[in-house]
Design an enzyme around this catalytic site. Structure first.
Site, mmCIF file in Angstrom:
data_model
loop_
_atom_site.group_PDB
_atom_site.id
_atom_site.type_symbol
_atom_site.label_atom_id
_atom_site.label_comp_id
_atom_site.label_asym_id
_atom_site.label_seq_id
_atom_site.Cartn_x
_atom_site.Cartn_y
_atom_site.Cartn_z
ATOM 1 N N CYS A 380 0.937 -1.240 -0.017
ATOM 2 C CA CYS A 380 -0.155 0.402 -0.041
ATOM 3 C C CYS A 380 0.890 1.284 0.151
ATOM 4 O O CYS A 380 1.409 1.577 -1.103
ATOM 5 C CB CYS A 380 -0.958 -0.120 0.965
ATOM 6 S SG CYS A 380 -2.552 0.866 0.904
ATOM 7 N N GLN A 384 3.662 2.990 -2.950
ATOM 8 C CA GLN A 384 3.484 4.379 -3.114
ATOM 9 C C GLN A 384 4.963 5.052 -3.287
ATOM 10 O O GLN A 384 5.626 5.626 -4.065
ATOM 11 C CB GLN A 384 2.342 5.290 -2.531
ATOM 12 C CG GLN A 384 1.000 4.700 -2.819
ATOM 13 C CD GLN A 384 0.082 5.238 -1.825
ATOM 14 O OE1 GLN A 384 0.414 6.272 -1.071
ATOM 15 N NE2 GLN A 384 -1.376 5.040 -2.086
ATOM 16 N N HIS A 514 -3.752 -4.738 0.609
ATOM 17 C CA HIS A 514 -3.161 -5.527 1.608
ATOM 18 C C HIS A 514 -3.327 -6.973 1.798
ATOM 19 O O HIS A 514 -4.241 -7.543 2.284
ATOM 20 C CB HIS A 514 -3.842 -5.099 2.955
ATOM 21 C CG HIS A 514 -3.618 -3.579 3.192
ATOM 22 N ND1 HIS A 514 -2.532 -3.124 4.060
ATOM 23 C CD2 HIS A 514 -4.211 -2.437 2.510
ATOM 24 C CE1 HIS A 514 -2.512 -1.942 3.857
ATOM 25 N NE2 HIS A 514 -3.539 -1.454 3.559
ATOM 26 N N GLU A 516 -1.733 -9.158 3.365
ATOM 27 C CA GLU A 516 -1.610 -9.836 4.729
ATOM 28 C C GLU A 516 -2.851 -10.151 5.569
ATOM 29 O O GLU A 516 -2.908 -10.747 6.127
ATOM 30 C CB GLU A 516 -0.815 -8.868 5.922
ATOM 31 C CG GLU A 516 -1.319 -7.436 6.129
ATOM 32 C CD GLU A 516 -1.463 -6.302 5.185
ATOM 33 O OE1 GLU A 516 -1.082 -6.643 3.967
ATOM 34 O OE2 GLU A 516 -1.501 -5.262 5.539
#
Ligand code: GLN
Length: 542
Positions: A380, A384, A514, A516
């Site tokens: 995430c 960036q 994400h 995870e």
């Protein structure tokens, strides 16, 4: 009709109620039952989405885009059952629904009160939106005795009365502290906590007592006697080395046996082979590997709960122990040489994050990983930052920045004001509320064939969960690709970059979502499996 298990906590907070609930659900699954887990949070925020991760830990995002309590992450990791928006509620949400109804005039002139209007709204939440599961496990957040929990306790008391003991079970989690000076375990706090529960009309059926030391039988009998509970239903929850031992440990102490006995269900033998396998792998790793997590909320590891667990799962998949080094990215801003400390790790991960503070340090960590050929995994915000690093240092776009931090010369990462969910276009503006307005939940992503991402997933189309407001601007695709950064995953319309990678590096993958959140110990996420494998490879080189 499902059976309901209500889980409350007493004496102190942080007793691991969430883990206990998740472990019990896993044990019921091992006996062949279907389960759903829910969390009722007494705080006044409408959801935890606006809370700082250092206050309340990670915000767990569901497929259907709800920002929920981190315990829902434990629930998913232990049971594999994906949580829904309707599995987490707060006092704030209940009140805002009740007040909206009042404004609409739905209460037909009645005086709105905690009992019955608020408690009815809580009961409705508990009793609706399930898919005929055998068991619904509802955890009540906070500690018995808190002012905020009272309406929740009243609501579950009423449900217990209405459905009867055949369909409801009250499980209370307490602490038996050890007083070192006296060399004794103390049962009094547990007795008081149960009294507190009884004073609101709830008689617990089972006690789960957290303790660091074995409890002598006479003490257990005493707890049973004073708390009005069958002795065998006073279950000990000894501290264990790692959380995946919890189901086996609670099973050995008789927790699931007591639950099925309470409901009059057959005393079958659960199949715990999957948990035994996981515990064996964790206990006997074939090697170790060090991975640095360079973030901002490193002071409270609960802020990155799912991330830490997903790395453990990546370790399980590779039969190694993953040692995580938590590093505050601001260190790399204070002193140029500090980043050299990353030399000894075999993988660098920049996780999700918000705000400008620490971002330059993260960009420095990305550069170090890229230049030193150390496996890099960006998640995430970490994607960036990776994109900004390539833009600034390789593509000549020195003014590249994110509009999250103001107005950069080159808004390479910018606010996305429109995107498509199903057949609907969702719109946002910079003036929107902060709560619940990010790109949230599961979105489809298409993988470029032949890319590393494509090979890792072994699929062309994936669905991953998002929680962010800003996006990498596709207009800079060529500039990035000419600097060696391939956009290997894109939204279906081809407008939102979802994954970037570098072919000139041993393992450099950064994702806008994400991953995870979807990893499980019995089903490790392929990106974490791949990252840990690459880190193992790296550790052999050093
Ligand atoms: N702050 C960034 C955004 O809102 C990244 C968010 C995140 O890492 N979850 O887009």
């Amino acid at each position: 009709m499902p059976r309901y298990i209500f889980i409350t906590g007493g004496v102190v907070s942080s007793l691991g109620k969430g883990l206990g609930a998740a472990a019990l659900a896993a044990l019921l699954q091992a006996r062949g039952y279907s389960v759903r887990l829910r969390k009722l949070d007494p705080y006044l925020n409408v959801d935890p989405g606006t809370m700082s991760p250092t206050q309340h830990g990670e915000v767990f995002v569901t497929d259907d885009g709800a920002e929920t309590d981190l315990d829902l992450g434990h629930y998913e990791r232990f049971t594999g059952v994906h949580a829904k928006r309707t599995d987490n509620v707060t006092t704030g949400r209940i009140y805002s629904d009740v007040l909206a109804k009042e404004r609409r005039g739905d209460y037909l002139g009645a005086t709105i009160q905690v009992i019955p209007h608020v408690t009815d709204a809580i009961k409705e939440f508990v009793l609706s939106n399930h898919d005929s599961e055998d068991f619904i496990l509802c955890e009540i957040g906070g500690t018995v005795g808190d002012i905020e929990s009272l309406p929740f306790l009243e609501a579950i008391r009423q449900i217990g009365n209405e459905l009867g003991r055949d369909l409801t079970c009250f499980l209370h989690v307490t602490l038996i502290p050890y007083i070192a000076a006296a060399g004794e375990l103390k049962t009094k706090p547990t007795q008081h906590s149960v009294k507190e529960l009884q004073s609101v009309g709830i008689q617990p059926d089972i006690l789960l007592c957290r303790t660091e030391h074995p409890l002598p039988d006479d003490q257990r009998a005493k707890i049973g006697l004073f708390c009005n509970i069958r002795e065998s239903a006073v279950v000990l929850a000894r501290d264990v080395g790692n959380i995946y031992e919890v189901p086996l440990s609670y099973h050995n102490e008789g927790l699931d046996r007591e639950v099925v006995r309470h409901f009059g269900l057959p005393a079958t033998t659960p199949d715990l082979s999957a948990w035994t396998r996981i515990c064996d792998t964790v206990a006997n790793p074939e090697g170790e590997v060090s991975i640095a997590i360079v973030g901002k909320y490193t002071s409270l590891q609960d802020s990155y709960k799912s991330l830490g667990e997903a790395l453990v799962h990546g370790g399980i998949a590779n039969s190694v122990k993953v040692n995580i080094e938590w590093i505050d990215s601001e260190l790399f801003e204070e002193e140029d040489a500090a980043v050299e400390a990353l030399h000894h790790v075999s993988g660098i991960l920049v996780p999700g994050g918000f705000g400008e503070r620490g971002s330059e340090g993260k960009i420095r960590a990305v550069r170090f990983a890229r230049e030193q050929n150390i496996p890099y995994f960006g998640i995430c915000f970490g994607m960036q930052m990776a994109v900004l690093e390539t833009a600034r240092n390789l593509a000549g776009l020195t003014g590249a920045g994110s509009s999250e931090f103001g107005e950069p010369d080159i808004p390479l990462v910018g606010l996305m004001t429109e995107w498509i969910v199903g057949n609907e276009t969702q719109q946002r503006s910079a003036a929107d509320d902060l709560g619940g307005t990010m790109r949230l939940g599961a979105y489809e992503c298409r993988l470029e064939s032949g890319s590393l991402a494509n090979r890792i997933y072994g699929q062309d189309v994936i669905h991953e969960r998002h929680r962010h407001r800003y996006e990498v601007n596709i207009a800079y695709r060529e500039a990035l690709e000419s600097a060696g950064m391939r956009i290997s995953g894109l939204s279906p319309a081809g407008r939102l970059p979802e994954i970037v990678e570098r072919a000139d590096h041993p393992w450099f993958v950064a994702v806008q979502f994400h991953p995870e959140l979807k990893s499980k110990p019995f089903d490790p996420h392929p990106l974490f499996t791949g990252f840990v494998a690459a880190a193992m490879e790296q550790s052999r080189l050093v």
